[in-house]
Motif scaffolding. Structure first.
Motif, PDB file in Angstrom:
ATOM      1  N   TRP A  23      75.595   9.821 -21.346  1.00 16.30           N
ATOM      2  CA  TRP A  23      75.066   8.476 -21.596  1.00 16.30           C
ATOM      3  C   TRP A  23      76.039   7.404 -21.134  1.00 16.30           C
ATOM      4  CZ3 TRP A  23      73.106   8.926 -27.356  1.00 16.30           C
ATOM      5  CH2 TRP A  23      72.067   9.851 -27.409  1.00 16.30           C
ATOM      6  N   TYR A  79      68.998   1.294 -26.059  1.00 16.70           N
ATOM      7  CA  TYR A  79      69.996   2.069 -25.323  1.00 16.70           C
ATOM      8  C   TYR A  79      69.321   3.102 -24.421  1.00 16.70           C
ATOM      9  CZ  TYR A  79      69.658   6.307 -28.204  1.00 16.70           C
ATOM     10  OH  TYR A  79      69.222   7.452 -28.824  1.00 16.70           O
ATOM     11  N   LYS A  80      68.201   3.638 -24.875  1.00 23.64           N
ATOM     12  CA  LYS A  80      67.476   4.615 -24.057  1.00 23.64           C
ATOM     13  C   LYS A  80      66.949   3.973 -22.776  1.00 23.64           C
ATOM     14  CE  LYS A  80      66.087   7.584 -27.870  1.00 23.64           C
ATOM     15  NZ  LYS A  80      64.977   8.130 -28.640  1.00 23.64           N
ATOM     16  N   GLU A  81      66.481   2.745 -22.878  1.00 25.14           N
ATOM     17  CA  GLU A  81      66.001   2.033 -21.683  1.00 25.14           C
ATOM     18  C   GLU A  81      67.152   1.734 -20.720  1.00 25.14           C
ATOM     19  OE1 GLU A  81      62.194  -0.579 -23.043  1.00 25.14           O
ATOM     20  OE2 GLU A  81      64.093  -1.028 -24.066  1.00 25.14           O
TER      21      GLU A  81
END
Length: 133
Positions: free
Chosen positions: A94, A9-11
């Motif tokens: 996000w 998810y960070k990518e």
């Protein structure tokens, strides 16, 4: 069973952040009074009732965004036909980063997302109003 993720998810958020333009808190304050700006709250109904929304924001749950943008969808919302600068936001930025990237990929011409999300907005003393349906 575990499996290796192709992307975290960070990518995914980092990719979105590299494509989507941000709106700072100061810019967002200035945009609130401009008729050509439309803030879009991507949070779910429970979140809206808990904190309220940025004044004038349109509520679009994240799970419905692509359906509401697409003119061919039976769920299409006319607000996405307007020539506006759409400023997406969620709690921390996000969901709004991912949503703004999807909206750009679909062809919505002017999309931004609020840097730091509603959390940063509230910390800076930004105005909120209760949810009205």
């Amino acid at each position: 069973m575990t499996f290796p993720l192709k992307k975290s998810y960070k990518e995914l958020i980092a990719e979105a952040d590299s494509v989507v333009k941000h709106v700072t808190l100061d810019e967002a304050q200035a945009l609130l009074s401009q008729a050509r700006s439309q803030f879009v709250d991507l949070r779910d109904i429970r979140e809206l009732y808990r904190t309220g929304v940025i004044p004038g924001a349109f509520s679009c749950p994240r799970g419905m965004l692509e359906f509401w943008i697409d003119k061919e969808s039976p769920y299409h919302k006319e607000v996405f036909n307007e020539e506006k600068l759409f400023v997406f936001y969620c709690d921390n930025g996000w969901r709004s980063a991912l949503a703004a990237k999807a909206a750009l990929e679909m062809g919505l011409p002017e999309v931004r997302h609020l840097e730091g999300g509603l959390d940063a907005w509230m910390e800076s003393g930004g105005a909120l109003c209760p949810v009205k349906w």
